[in-house]
Design an enzyme around this catalytic site. Structure first.
Site, PDB file in Angstrom:
ATOM      1  N   GLU A 114       1.948   1.714  -3.549  1.00  0.00           N
ATOM      2  CA  GLU A 114       0.918   2.454  -4.081  1.00  0.00           C
ATOM      3  C   GLU A 114       0.968   3.774  -4.119  1.00  0.00           C
ATOM      4  O   GLU A 114       0.841   4.623  -5.121  1.00  0.00           O
ATOM      5  CB  GLU A 114      -0.276   1.783  -3.772  1.00  0.00           C
ATOM      6  N   HIS A 115       1.324   4.487  -3.111  1.00  0.00           N
ATOM      7  CA  HIS A 115       1.274   5.813  -2.859  1.00  0.00           C
ATOM      8  C   HIS A 115       2.478   6.512  -3.581  1.00  0.00           C
ATOM      9  O   HIS A 115       2.473   7.594  -3.987  1.00  0.00           O
ATOM     10  CB  HIS A 115       1.360   6.346  -1.180  1.00  0.00           C
ATOM     11  N   GLU A 163      -3.861   8.305   6.876  1.00  0.00           N
ATOM     12  CA  GLU A 163      -4.770   7.303   6.603  1.00  0.00           C
ATOM     13  C   GLU A 163      -5.145   6.211   7.419  1.00  0.00           C
ATOM     14  O   GLU A 163      -6.588   5.675   7.578  1.00  0.00           O
ATOM     15  CB  GLU A 163      -4.402   6.568   5.302  1.00  0.00           C
ATOM     16  N   HIS A 208       1.006  -1.159  -0.051  1.00  0.00           N
ATOM     17  CA  HIS A 208      -0.059   0.026   0.104  1.00  0.00           C
ATOM     18  C   HIS A 208       0.769   1.143   0.069  1.00  0.00           C
ATOM     19  O   HIS A 208       0.548   2.305  -0.712  1.00  0.00           O
ATOM     20  CB  HIS A 208      -0.908   0.039   1.236  1.00  0.00           C
TER      21      HIS A 208
END
Length: 448
Positions: A78-79, A155, A75
């Site tokens: 992905e950022h 997040e 994840h």
């Protein structure tokens, strides 16, 4: 796209593998698949009645592939890929997409990551160039990692502040324990704080390879054009005799939950709870009967749980069931949100309904209604290019085959009462686990 890949493509075009026509009907459109040298797969669906196209680049890596020391790497990556490439800054990437009114984004799941762009069909070449640049030429600098680390931690904090989100991660942890399926896709605050540039960049270079990738496109697209664009964009990465990565199989589904209950103590107005049990993996043929069962038990406004708990008694605003499938594992769960004083009665009603279905199955009328709900949801969910693109990617990565929409509808139609009864008897007689977010103490869980 700049770099050695593009240059190699210009001087020595990469040969294209055999193209297979997978589907051609009024429901599924024209679906074609080509396996390029180097193991990269390209799957397209032509939809002549639209003016747009959605492109996706799928990577067969997710949080299930991580060990605890690098939890959240997929994840995080992905950022990080949106922070810039060898030839484009983050601003240049965003500006190029905004200039054509397109949308570009990404998401990470437990078993895959997807980068996608939705554009006018005439701007598909731009989408291929930008997305392939992101995926193949990321810089992953230490400076970018530090700035994005704060974003990911925010997040996680946002997830923690939303009880209806937090309870789902808690349920996975309660069901699967300290395993890759039990850990959050986001990672933990501790794991994200400890990730180094070498951790994330090493994850990128070892996992983002052509054999683990699938390119999908749906909309007003031409398969030959997509192949040409992808071949030029990936260039030298398509060399060699590699084949696509094998289909993920996963470990056998656990027969019982890792723990009986999990709690996040929080001063909330509502208690959020998930009660569930292990279920079959996604390649199990019984998944169609399980889906009909799920629809009847808690899949809509006519479902048993909605009618019994909300409509008749008004105990909750939201209640419903869900069925989740992974490679070799799965889960059936029921979610409800209600005031603390109503929790015991809501749980009693949920368990009572599941016990009745386990003993007696569901009626022929409920089976027919469940089949209709699934079929309608499937077809209506494929009205846009994004959902078609997503179906192509999941079919290739998760199932290793493409099933025409008509065949899926036929399989749903073939589900009968006896099949549903057998699945219900198996699922609803297993040990359950309970995840709770609300104003409780650990000592309260035994009572619940």
């Amino acid at each position: 796209m700049s770099g050695s890949g593009a240059g190699a493509a210009a001087s020595a075009p990469v040969p294209v593998g055999d193209t297979v026509l997978l589907d051609l009907d009024e429901v599924g459109g024209r679906v074609e698949r080509t396996e390029l040298p180097g193991g990269l797969r390209v799957v397209t669906e032509t939809m002549p009645g639209v003016l747009s196209a959605t492109l996706g680049i799928w990577v067969g890596v997710g949080s299930r592939d991580e060990d605890p020391t690098v939890a959240g790497s997929s994840h995080f990556l992905e950022h990080l890929l949106f922070k810039g490439t060898a030839s484009r800054s983050a601003l240049e990437i965003a500006t190029a997409m905004d200039a054509v009114g397109g949308e570009m984004n990404a998401f990470t799941a437990k078993e895959h990551t997807c980068y996608y762009a939705n554009v006018l069909a005439s701007d598909l070449p731009l989408a291929v160039t930008l997305l392939s640049d992101l995926v193949t030429e990321a810089r992953n600098t230490a400076e970018d990692l530090e700035s994005e680390r704060t974003v990911v931690l925010e997040e996680i904090a946002m997830r923690d502040d939303e009880p209806s989100d937090a309870v789902h991660d808690l349920f996975a942890e309660t069901l699967y324990g300290d395993t890759p399926l039990g850990r959050s896709v986001l990672g933990s605050t501790r794991s994200i704080e400890n990730l180094t540039r070498d951790d994330v960049d090493g994850w990128y270079r070892s996992r983002y390879t052509a054999p683990s990738m699938v390119v999908t496109a749906a909309g007003r697209v031409d398969h030959r054009q997509v192949l040409d664009l992808v071949t030029a964009a990936f260039g030298a990465r398509l060399g060699g005799g590699q084949r696509p990565a094998p289909l993920r199989t996963g470990d056998a589904s656990p027969q019982k939950p890792a723990r009986s209950a999990g709690l996040i103590a929080r001063r909330t107005e509502q208690t959020h709870l998930l009660l569930g049990t292990p279920a079959m993996g996604r390649l199990d043929d019984r998944r169609y009967a399980a889906a009909v069962l799920d629809a009847a038990v808690g899949g809509g406004m006519s479902s048993r749980l909605f009618q019994e708990i909300r409509e008749k008694r008004g105990l909750v605003y939201s209640v419903g069931s869900s069925l989740t499938h992974y490679a070799g594992a799965g889960a059936f769960s029921v979610y409800a949100g209600c005031s603390k004083k109503r929790v015991p009665e809501v749980l009693r009603l949920i368990r009572g309904e599941l016990d009745r279905v386990a003993a007696d199955g569901i009626t022929a009328e409920e089976v027919a209604r469940g089949r209709g709900q699934l079929k309608g949801g499937l077809v209506l969910g494929l009205e846009d290019t994004g959902s078609r693109m997503s179906r192509l990617g999941k079919s290739e990565l998760s199932y290793g085959e493409y099933l025409p929409v008509r065949e899926v509808l036929d399989r749903i139609d073939a589900v009968d009462e006896e099949q549903v009864r057998a699945v219900a008897a198996e699922l609803f007689t297993q040990e359950t686990c309970l995840a709770v977010v609300g104003p409780y103490r650990e000592s309260d869980l035994d009572r619940l």
